[in-house]
Design an enzyme around this catalytic site. Sequence first.
Site, short mmCIF file in Angstrom:
data_model
loop_
_atom_site.label_atom_id
_atom_site.label_comp_id
_atom_site.label_asym_id
_atom_site.label_seq_id
_atom_site.Cartn_x
_atom_site.Cartn_y
_atom_site.Cartn_z
CG ASP A 153 -9.73 0.28 5.50
OD1 ASP A 153 -9.50 -0.11 4.34
OD2 ASP A 153 -9.03 0.01 6.48
CE LYS A 162 -3.84 -2.43 2.11
NZ LYS A 162 -4.43 -2.95 3.34
CD GLN A 194 -3.24 -4.50 6.51
OE1 GLN A 194 -3.06 -3.57 5.75
NE2 GLN A 194 -4.02 -5.52 6.20
#
Length: 296
Positions: free
Chosen positions: A122, A55, A99
């Site tokens: 997210d 990422k 994460q």
Amino acid sequence: MLDTKLIDGKAHAAKLRSDVAARAAALKAERGIVPGLCTVLVGDDPASQIYVRSKGKASIEAGFASFEEKLSAQSGEAELLTLIARLNRDDRVDGILVQLPLPSQINRQSVIDAIDPEKDVDGFHAQNVGGLWSGGPALIPCTPYGCLLLLHATQPKLSGVEAVIIGRSNLVGKPMAALLLREDCTVTLAHSKSRALPAIARRADILVVAAGHAELVRGDWLKPGAVVIDVGINRIDLPGGKSRIVGDVAFAEAQGIAAAITPVPGGVGPMTIACLLRNTLLAACLRRGLPAPPIG
Ligand code: NAP
């Protein structure tokens, strides 16, 4: 026998990433704004380390500022919440990505709730979840949004289509249902307690499978001509200590029955990171009262 088309997630993701990079370059040239994405990794899970690294690399390739925060596996929830509060205040950071999974001493929901919804790339914060379901403004979870883009590329008009989703997680299945409802599909959300799952699946013009169960969906579960989006990522052991990644759909059996299918790997996976970049660019604009860039 149908000639089953392969939905090339890698190619679609590369196009989206290059569109995002072009928009980011324009934002920098015209307004001096550089979108910033910060990943937060707690602990040393090897798979999570790989995800966070890729990422960060993708952010830099898109012309973003990339930040990385690491906490030890023993860190407490308070420490992580303090870090998130700092990132919420940091104007260089437009997107915060914690994460998952988190170590067991940390409550995942408390962490999600603590992220500024405007930086929640997210799309897991209740404000964004509510926005998605109610048709308001929202940052949308990356994996289901990537699935929708792949579906649109295959079948531009989804209105009235019978869609079945297998899996009802907050990460994939539920937001996928909201997105397909928004497209005027007739949506069935199936899960591990659903009865007669093969018969439900056979109704689907569009079948999205996110169950985390290797090759759960067999060829005879598919309606001829269905478009199949396989979200699953499962590692199966092979003789000789080797292993292989397979999806939630028996890919070989779908050939000749489905109209189109995403491969695993190379289908939904690459779209997830591309949509994360898109969300970060979107957050950088919306946070500053700028119009949403017309991408994705
Ligand atoms: P999850 O949180 O474990 O949810 C799985 C869902 O599937 C649950 O709703 C579960 O039902 C349902 N399910 C499990 N076994 C089933 C069965 N035999 N029949 C019917 N339904 C079943 O998983 P997730 O986070 O949504 O992820 C699903 C899969 O997608 C995993 O393989 C994951 O690795 C993959 N994934 C891929 C990406 C990507 O970028 N490609 C991103 C995210 C996830 P219940 O609710 O009843 O338990």
